[in-house]
Design a protein around this motif. Structure first.
Motif, PDB file in Angstrom:
ATOM      1  N   VAL A  68       0.827  -1.208   0.000  1.00 47.51           N
ATOM      2  CA  VAL A  68       0.000   0.000   0.000  1.00 47.51           C
ATOM      3  C   VAL A  68       0.864   1.262   0.000  1.00 47.51           C
ATOM      4  O   VAL A  68       0.650   2.178  -0.801  1.00 47.51           O
ATOM      5  CB  VAL A  68      -0.954   0.001   1.215  1.00 47.51           C
ATOM      6  N   ILE A  69       1.848   1.302   0.875  1.00 45.79           N
ATOM      7  CA  ILE A  69       2.703   2.486   0.980  1.00 45.79           C
ATOM      8  C   ILE A  69       3.480   2.724  -0.308  1.00 45.79           C
ATOM      9  O   ILE A  69       3.576   3.850  -0.807  1.00 45.79           O
ATOM     10  CB  ILE A  69       3.676   2.340   2.178  1.00 45.79           C
ATOM     11  N   THR A  70       4.024   1.661  -0.881  1.00 46.99           N
ATOM     12  CA  THR A  70       4.819   1.787  -2.109  1.00 46.99           C
ATOM     13  C   THR A  70       3.976   2.262  -3.283  1.00 46.99           C
ATOM     14  O   THR A  70       4.359   3.187  -4.005  1.00 46.99           O
ATOM     15  CB  THR A  70       5.490   0.442  -2.455  1.00 46.99           C
ATOM     16  N   VAL A  71       2.808   1.631  -3.466  1.00 48.66           N
ATOM     17  CA  VAL A  71       1.938   1.993  -4.594  1.00 48.66           C
ATOM     18  C   VAL A  71       1.453   3.427  -4.462  1.00 48.66           C
ATOM     19  O   VAL A  71       1.467   4.201  -5.434  1.00 48.66           O
ATOM     20  CB  VAL A  71       0.750   1.014  -4.694  1.00 48.66           C
ATOM     21  N   LEU A  72       1.045   3.830  -3.269  1.00 52.05           N
ATOM     22  CA  LEU A  72       0.544   5.192  -3.083  1.00 52.05           C
ATOM     23  C   LEU A  72       1.657   6.232  -3.238  1.00 52.05           C
ATOM     24  O   LEU A  72       1.437   7.309  -3.814  1.00 52.05           O
ATOM     25  CB  LEU A  72      -0.116   5.334  -1.709  1.00 52.05           C
ATOM     26  N   THR A  73       2.846   5.907  -2.740  1.00 49.71           N
ATOM     27  CA  THR A  73       3.962   6.843  -2.866  1.00 49.71           C
ATOM     28  C   THR A  73       4.335   7.071  -4.331  1.00 49.71           C
ATOM     29  O   THR A  73       4.503   8.221  -4.772  1.00 49.71           O
ATOM     30  CB  THR A  73       5.188   6.326  -2.089  1.00 49.71           C
ATOM     31  N   LEU A  74       4.449   5.994  -5.075  1.00 49.17           N
ATOM     32  CA  LEU A  74       4.816   6.114  -6.490  1.00 49.17           C
ATOM     33  C   LEU A  74       3.704   6.781  -7.303  1.00 49.17           C
ATOM     34  O   LEU A  74       3.965   7.656  -8.141  1.00 49.17           O
ATOM     35  CB  LEU A  74       5.135   4.742  -7.064  1.00 49.17           C
TER      36      LEU A  74
END
Length: 332
Positions: A68-74
């Motif tokens: 979740v964190i990776t997808v939202l950050t990118l």
């Protein structure tokens, strides 16, 4: 500040019109498909066995949070950078890019087109073709569905995706621009890919599923209200009083706190009963019915559902533009 609001209004309106005119051509690169590819690649890495052993439940939940964190950050970083660079180069370029991004966040025409493919096959009495068409837009097993089951599946998809694919992204888009709109789409895509309560995703998809429930809580209820209002405007085939009654009674008849909101409003407006038990991955999932069977479901209800879809989308667009216009003139 007023210029920013004006640019945003122009991009917001242009994106809505482009969605109604163009839909989602398969040949056109789409950010949601890119987000889906990213999720699939991250899932393969994050769920990879460690030294040949399965991950523990805690490790899977942690991996889900990393996803979740990776997808939202990118997603947020790339979309913000694109929009910022465009407006920095020239306001007109910024409006064009914002319009395109806004257009690709919405899915009004795409939802209608895909559901109408099911309608066309049913009208031609092509049940195998109808099953195949509806399998493209639902997660349940479709091979054993009869004509009524196929029609119900398409109707339920229009109802649920009115919120997920149109009203919710439109609200986030109106309030905070394409960056938040795309962040919403990223959450929604993660939930549709890993948010299942099965053996594979129960723990890994927990973070995505809970976040999706949270970001859809208010939009789902606004979508239902818009659908009830649309039933009032839509003509004699629709009953806004029954839509309100069924909405109040059945809006929580679903495992999700949000999905039955629009399904209840639509079932009431059409005087039909939808939902009930369904097969997923070969297993029967027990579900309550939504609505009263005032009459039998028919494939023409897909057309009626799409009428409410378009009216609800237009109402939401107009309300959002009125609010933005009020803010714009207030700042004079």
């Amino acid at each position: 500040m007023r210029e920013i609001i004006l640019y945003h209004m122009l991009g917001f309106f242009a994106g809505f019109v482009l969605d109604l005119v163009l839909g989602d051509p398969y040949w056109l690169p789409h950010p949601v498909r890119a987000i889906g590819n990213l999720i699939a690649k991250l899932e393969a890495v994050l769920l990879k066995k460690k030294d040949g052993a399965d991950r523990t439940q805690d490790e899977e939940r942690k991996a889900g949070r990393i996803l979740v964190i990776t997808v939202l950050t990118l997603t947020g970083g790339i979309s913000f950078l694109m929009l910022w660079m465009a407006y920095t180069l020239h306001p007109v370029l910024g409006i064009v890019i914002e319009s395109i991004m806004s257009y690709q966040i919405l899915a009004t025409k795409c939802l209608k087109q895909e559901s109408m493919k099911v309608y066309a096959r049913l009208k031609e009495q092509d049940l195998p073709g109808a099953r195949k068409a509806v399998s493209m837009i639902v997660g349940r097993d479709t091979n054993a569905l009869d004509e009524t089951g196929v029609a119900k599946a398409a109707i339920e998809t229009v109802a649920e995706n009115l919120s997920d694919g149109v009203i919710a992204p439109m609200l986030y888009l109106a309030a905070f621009g394409p960056v938040l709109g795309l962040l919403y789409k990223a959450v929604n895509t993660m939930d549709s890919m890993v948010g299942y309560k099965n053996e594979k995703y129960l723990h890994f998809g927990q973070a995505a599923a809970k976040l999706d429930d949270g970001v859809n809580y208010i939009p789902a209820r606004i979508s239902a209200v818009l659908m009830i209002a649309s039933a009032f405007l839509a003509g004699k085939d629709f009953d806004e009083k029954r839509a309100l009654m069924i909405y109040r009674r059945d809006r929580y008849e679903h495992a999700s706190p949000n999905s039955a909101q629009t399904e209840a409003a639509l079932a009431g407006a059409l005087g039909i009963r939808i939902a009930g038990d369904a097969s997923y991955f070969g297993e029967i999932v027990k579900k309550p019915y939504i609505g009263d069977e005032v009459r039998a479901v028919e494939y023409e209800d897909i057309v009626r559902a799409n009428k409410l879809l378009y009216l609800s989308a237009a109402l939401c667009e107009c309300i959002c533009l009125l609010i933005m216009s009020g803010i714009y003139f207030f700042l004079l």
